[in-house]
Motif scaffolding. Structure first.
Motif, mmCIF file in Angstrom:
data_model
loop_
_atom_site.group_PDB
_atom_site.id
_atom_site.type_symbol
_atom_site.label_atom_id
_atom_site.label_comp_id
_atom_site.label_asym_id
_atom_site.label_seq_id
_atom_site.Cartn_x
_atom_site.Cartn_y
_atom_site.Cartn_z
ATOM 1 N N ARG A 100 -35.486 50.371 43.611
ATOM 2 C CA ARG A 100 -34.669 51.012 42.586
ATOM 3 C C ARG A 100 -35.465 51.802 41.562
ATOM 4 O O ARG A 100 -34.886 52.473 40.708
ATOM 5 C CB ARG A 100 -33.820 49.951 41.883
ATOM 6 C CG ARG A 100 -32.933 49.212 42.868
ATOM 7 C CD ARG A 100 -31.974 48.268 42.216
ATOM 8 N NE ARG A 100 -31.058 47.715 43.229
ATOM 9 C CZ ARG A 100 -29.812 47.369 42.993
ATOM 10 N NH1 ARG A 100 -29.299 47.505 41.793
ATOM 11 N NH2 ARG A 100 -29.067 46.868 43.960
ATOM 12 N N GLY A 101 -36.778 51.680 41.609
ATOM 13 C CA GLY A 101 -37.596 52.367 40.614
ATOM 14 C C GLY A 101 -37.802 53.830 40.945
ATOM 15 O O GLY A 101 -38.158 54.180 42.072
ATOM 16 N N THR A 102 -37.632 54.688 39.959
ATOM 17 C CA THR A 102 -37.799 56.119 40.193
ATOM 18 C C THR A 102 -39.228 56.462 40.588
ATOM 19 O O THR A 102 -39.455 57.379 41.375
ATOM 20 C CB THR A 102 -37.404 56.922 38.951
ATOM 21 O OG1 THR A 102 -38.203 56.482 37.842
ATOM 22 C CG2 THR A 102 -35.939 56.731 38.605
ATOM 23 N N TYR A 103 -40.196 55.728 40.051
ATOM 24 C CA TYR A 103 -41.586 56.076 40.297
ATOM 25 C C TYR A 103 -42.025 55.799 41.731
ATOM 26 O O TYR A 103 -43.074 56.262 42.163
ATOM 27 C CB TYR A 103 -42.499 55.326 39.317
ATOM 28 C CG TYR A 103 -42.311 55.768 37.897
ATOM 29 C CD1 TYR A 103 -41.613 54.975 36.995
ATOM 30 C CD2 TYR A 103 -42.800 56.992 37.451
ATOM 31 C CE1 TYR A 103 -41.419 55.379 35.682
ATOM 32 C CE2 TYR A 103 -42.621 57.407 36.145
ATOM 33 C CZ TYR A 103 -41.922 56.602 35.271
ATOM 34 O OH TYR A 103 -41.717 57.010 33.982
ATOM 35 N N ASP A 104 -41.238 55.047 42.459
ATOM 36 C CA ASP A 104 -41.580 54.726 43.840
ATOM 37 C C ASP A 104 -41.220 55.841 44.810
ATOM 38 O O ASP A 104 -41.630 55.808 45.962
ATOM 39 C CB ASP A 104 -40.854 53.449 44.266
ATOM 40 C CG ASP A 104 -41.341 52.240 43.500
ATOM 41 O OD1 ASP A 104 -40.551 51.682 42.717
ATOM 42 O OD2 ASP A 104 -42.520 51.879 43.674
ATOM 43 N N TYR A 105 -40.442 56.821 44.348
ATOM 44 C CA TYR A 105 -39.967 57.875 45.235
ATOM 45 C C TYR A 105 -40.881 59.087 45.142
ATOM 46 O O TYR A 105 -41.226 59.544 44.048
ATOM 47 C CB TYR A 105 -38.516 58.227 44.903
ATOM 48 C CG TYR A 105 -37.572 57.142 45.354
ATOM 49 C CD1 TYR A 105 -37.430 55.967 44.631
ATOM 50 C CD2 TYR A 105 -36.862 57.286 46.543
ATOM 51 C CE1 TYR A 105 -36.603 54.945 45.073
ATOM 52 C CE2 TYR A 105 -36.014 56.280 46.987
ATOM 53 C CZ TYR A 105 -35.898 55.111 46.247
ATOM 54 O OH TYR A 105 -35.078 54.105 46.693
ATOM 55 N N GLU A 106 -41.235 59.579 46.306
ATOM 56 C CA GLU A 106 -42.264 60.615 46.400
ATOM 57 C C GLU A 106 -41.681 62.023 46.304
ATOM 58 O O GLU A 106 -42.316 62.922 45.738
ATOM 59 C CB GLU A 106 -43.003 60.448 47.726
ATOM 60 C CG GLU A 106 -44.180 61.375 47.915
ATOM 61 C CD GLU A 106 -44.949 61.069 49.186
ATOM 62 O OE1 GLU A 106 -44.543 60.150 49.924
ATOM 63 O OE2 GLU A 106 -45.942 61.768 49.453
ATOM 64 N N TYR A 107 -40.522 62.218 46.875
ATOM 65 C CA TYR A 107 -39.932 63.556 46.938
ATOM 66 C C TYR A 107 -38.571 63.537 46.254
ATOM 67 O O TYR A 107 -37.811 62.579 46.397
ATOM 68 C CB TYR A 107 -39.770 64.001 48.396
ATOM 69 C CG TYR A 107 -41.045 63.966 49.189
ATOM 70 C CD1 TYR A 107 -41.286 62.942 50.101
ATOM 71 C CD2 TYR A 107 -41.999 64.957 49.023
ATOM 72 C CE1 TYR A 107 -42.457 62.905 50.826
ATOM 73 C CE2 TYR A 107 -43.189 64.926 49.757
ATOM 74 C CZ TYR A 107 -43.406 63.898 50.651
ATOM 75 O OH TYR A 107 -44.577 63.871 51.372
#
Length: 123
Positions: A105-112
């Protein structure tokens, strides 16, 4: 180069439905998760839901559970966010994002990230 393009946003009245699309390109997404996020003015970006590109796993924020449904069409490389019973508090810019492996659920975990699409729900 990975590209995510959202579409389908608009202005609707409370109680209406909208379907957002996230068209993905640039790689094979078999091991990826696509997440949907939203950001209202003055608020932090928040997780709405996610789906793994392979398999049935989905996850939703409590605020949308039972109203929103995420699905995918692998042949079209597209993920959908079906939003029903929309409320004024659902008003936000909606983003899709991609990351390897499982749903988090964390935004920082998403790359694109896509560029976002505006959803406005009037009362």
């Amino acid at each position: 180069q990975v590209q995510l393009v959202e579409s389908g946003g608009g202005l609707v009245q409370a109680g209406a439905s909208l379907r957002l699309s996230c068209a993905a390109s640039g790689r094979t997404f078999g091991t990826y998760t696509i997440g949907w996020f939203r950001q209202a003015p003055g608020n932090e970006r928040e997780f709405v839901g996610g789906i793994m590109w392979s398999g049935p796993s989905t996850s939703y924020a409590d605020s949308v559970k039972g109203r929103f449904t995420i699905s995918r069409d692998n042949a079209k490389n597209t993920v959908y966010l079906q939003m029903n019973s929309l409320k004024p508090e659902d008003t936000a810019v909606y983003y899709c994002a991609a990351k390897r492996w499982g749903i988090v659920r964390g935004t920082y975990d998403y790359e694109y990230w896509g560029q976002g699409t505006q959803v406005t729900v009037s009362s």
